[in-house]
Design a protein around this motif. Sequence first.
Motif, PDB file in Angstrom:
ATOM      1  N   PHE A  10       0.895  -1.174   0.082  1.00  0.00           N
ATOM      2  CA  PHE A  10       0.019  -0.097  -0.006  1.00  0.00           C
ATOM      3  C   PHE A  10       0.881   1.402   0.101  1.00  0.00           C
ATOM      4  O   PHE A  10       2.029   1.361   0.862  1.00  0.00           O
ATOM      5  CB  PHE A  10      -0.999  -0.089   1.084  1.00  0.00           C
ATOM      6  N   LEU A  11       0.340   2.200  -0.622  1.00  0.00           N
ATOM      7  CA  LEU A  11       1.181   3.483  -0.729  1.00  0.00           C
ATOM      8  C   LEU A  11       0.383   4.652  -0.640  1.00  0.00           C
ATOM      9  O   LEU A  11      -1.054   4.477  -0.657  1.00  0.00           O
ATOM     10  CB  LEU A  11       1.650   3.943  -2.209  1.00  0.00           C
ATOM     11  N   ARG A  15      -0.669  15.717  -0.353  1.00  0.00           N
ATOM     12  CA  ARG A  15       0.020  17.038  -0.414  1.00  0.00           C
ATOM     13  C   ARG A  15       0.356  17.391   1.096  1.00  0.00           C
ATOM     14  O   ARG A  15       0.754  18.914   1.102  1.00  0.00           O
ATOM     15  CB  ARG A  15      -0.498  17.880  -1.551  1.00  0.00           C
ATOM     16  N   ILE A  16      -0.351  16.796   2.149  1.00  0.00           N
ATOM     17  CA  ILE A  16      -0.085  17.388   3.462  1.00  0.00           C
ATOM     18  C   ILE A  16       1.277  17.494   3.748  1.00  0.00           C
ATOM     19  O   ILE A  16       1.738  16.244   3.748  1.00  0.00           O
ATOM     20  CB  ILE A  16      -1.211  16.633   4.309  1.00  0.00           C
ATOM     21  N   SER A  17       1.551  18.430   4.357  1.00  0.00           N
ATOM     22  CA  SER A  17       3.033  18.542   4.973  1.00  0.00           C
ATOM     23  C   SER A  17       3.035  18.100   6.296  1.00  0.00           C
ATOM     24  O   SER A  17       2.348  18.455   7.210  1.00  0.00           O
ATOM     25  CB  SER A  17       3.689  20.167   5.039  1.00  0.00           C
ATOM     26  N   LEU A  18       4.054  17.250   6.558  1.00  0.00           N
ATOM     27  CA  LEU A  18       4.103  16.841   8.015  1.00  0.00           C
ATOM     28  C   LEU A  18       4.989  17.779   8.952  1.00  0.00           C
ATOM     29  O   LEU A  18       4.848  17.409  10.007  1.00  0.00           O
ATOM     30  CB  LEU A  18       4.884  15.358   7.875  1.00  0.00           C
ATOM     31  N   SER A  19       5.328  18.915   8.278  1.00  0.00           N
ATOM     32  CA  SER A  19       6.239  19.921   9.287  1.00  0.00           C
ATOM     33  C   SER A  19       5.531  20.718   9.890  1.00  0.00           C
ATOM     34  O   SER A  19       5.824  21.465  10.564  1.00  0.00           O
ATOM     35  CB  SER A  19       7.280  20.502   8.432  1.00  0.00           C
ATOM     36  N   GLY A  20       4.345  21.106   9.758  1.00  0.00           N
ATOM     37  CA  GLY A  20       3.332  22.013  10.239  1.00  0.00           C
ATOM     38  C   GLY A  20       1.997  21.990  10.258  1.00  0.00           C
ATOM     39  O   GLY A  20       1.439  20.695   9.707  1.00  0.00           O
ATOM     40  N   GLN A  21       1.087  22.940  10.587  1.00  0.00           N
ATOM     41  CA  GLN A  21      -0.379  22.628  10.539  1.00  0.00           C
ATOM     42  C   GLN A  21      -0.912  23.140   9.061  1.00  0.00           C
ATOM     43  O   GLN A  21      -0.128  23.913   8.401  1.00  0.00           O
ATOM     44  CB  GLN A  21      -0.841  23.934  11.680  1.00  0.00           C
ATOM     45  N   THR A  22      -1.881  22.409   8.605  1.00  0.00           N
ATOM     46  CA  THR A  22      -2.569  22.488   7.324  1.00  0.00           C
ATOM     47  C   THR A  22      -4.153  23.458   7.504  1.00  0.00           C
ATOM     48  O   THR A  22      -4.733  22.619   8.465  1.00  0.00           O
ATOM     49  CB  THR A  22      -2.503  21.236   6.671  1.00  0.00           C
ATOM     50  N   ASP A  23      -4.175  24.338   6.926  1.00  0.00           N
ATOM     51  CA  ASP A  23      -5.483  24.846   6.863  1.00  0.00           C
ATOM     52  C   ASP A  23      -6.385  24.179   5.809  1.00  0.00           C
ATOM     53  O   ASP A  23      -6.079  24.016   4.630  1.00  0.00           O
ATOM     54  CB  ASP A  23      -5.337  26.464   6.836  1.00  0.00           C
ATOM     55  N   ILE A  31      -6.077  12.241   1.009  1.00  0.00           N
ATOM     56  CA  ILE A  31      -5.153  11.514   1.035  1.00  0.00           C
ATOM     57  C   ILE A  31      -5.701  10.123  -0.129  1.00  0.00           C
ATOM     58  O   ILE A  31      -6.901  10.057   0.191  1.00  0.00           O
ATOM     59  CB  ILE A  31      -4.986  10.893   2.401  1.00  0.00           C
ATOM     60  N   VAL A  32      -4.623   9.949  -0.619  1.00  0.00           N
ATOM     61  CA  VAL A  32      -5.030   8.788  -1.409  1.00  0.00           C
ATOM     62  C   VAL A  32      -4.425   7.295  -1.263  1.00  0.00           C
ATOM     63  O   VAL A  32      -3.335   7.545  -1.021  1.00  0.00           O
ATOM     64  CB  VAL A  32      -4.786   9.010  -2.934  1.00  0.00           C
ATOM     65  N   LEU A  33      -5.154   6.204  -0.995  1.00  0.00           N
ATOM     66  CA  LEU A  33      -4.435   5.189  -0.638  1.00  0.00           C
ATOM     67  C   LEU A  33      -4.338   4.263  -1.870  1.00  0.00           C
ATOM     68  O   LEU A  33      -5.482   4.181  -2.630  1.00  0.00           O
ATOM     69  CB  LEU A  33      -5.531   4.200   0.218  1.00  0.00           C
ATOM     70  N   LEU A  34      -3.216   3.825  -2.431  1.00  0.00           N
ATOM     71  CA  LEU A  34      -2.959   3.109  -3.623  1.00  0.00           C
ATOM     72  C   LEU A  34      -2.506   1.867  -2.905  1.00  0.00           C
ATOM     73  O   LEU A  34      -1.823   1.510  -2.279  1.00  0.00           O
ATOM     74  CB  LEU A  34      -1.722   3.939  -4.211  1.00  0.00           C
ATOM     75  N   ARG A  35      -2.811   0.953  -4.016  1.00  0.00           N
ATOM     76  CA  ARG A  35      -2.319  -0.569  -3.827  1.00  0.00           C
ATOM     77  C   ARG A  35      -1.560  -1.034  -5.242  1.00  0.00           C
ATOM     78  O   ARG A  35      -1.912  -0.997  -6.231  1.00  0.00           O
ATOM     79  CB  ARG A  35      -3.474  -1.640  -3.550  1.00  0.00           C
TER      80      ARG A  35
END
Length: 80
Positions: A10-11, A15-23, A31-35
């Motif tokens: 699974f992948l 585009r959500i950045s893990l480094s900060g808050q997202t508005d 988020i897209v889940l790929l297999r």
Amino acid sequence: MVGGIPALSFLIATRISLSGQTDIREEDTSIVLLRVLDRANLPNADEALRVRVENAQRVSGEIEKNWDDRELWIQQPTIY
């Protein structure tokens, strides 16, 4: 050398950045889940095979060079 992604893995694509808050009002927060189901060739796989075959034909008979020698892959510009 890259071995690829194992089948049935699974992948997660986002585009959500893990480094900060997202508005969520200003940024795409999906988020897209790929297999990974099976092996797939790249779009330029036929061209890559053609280049390998041409290199093998060009260096055949030269003992000190292998068909995939690095200096054979770096194409020098032709000056006329």
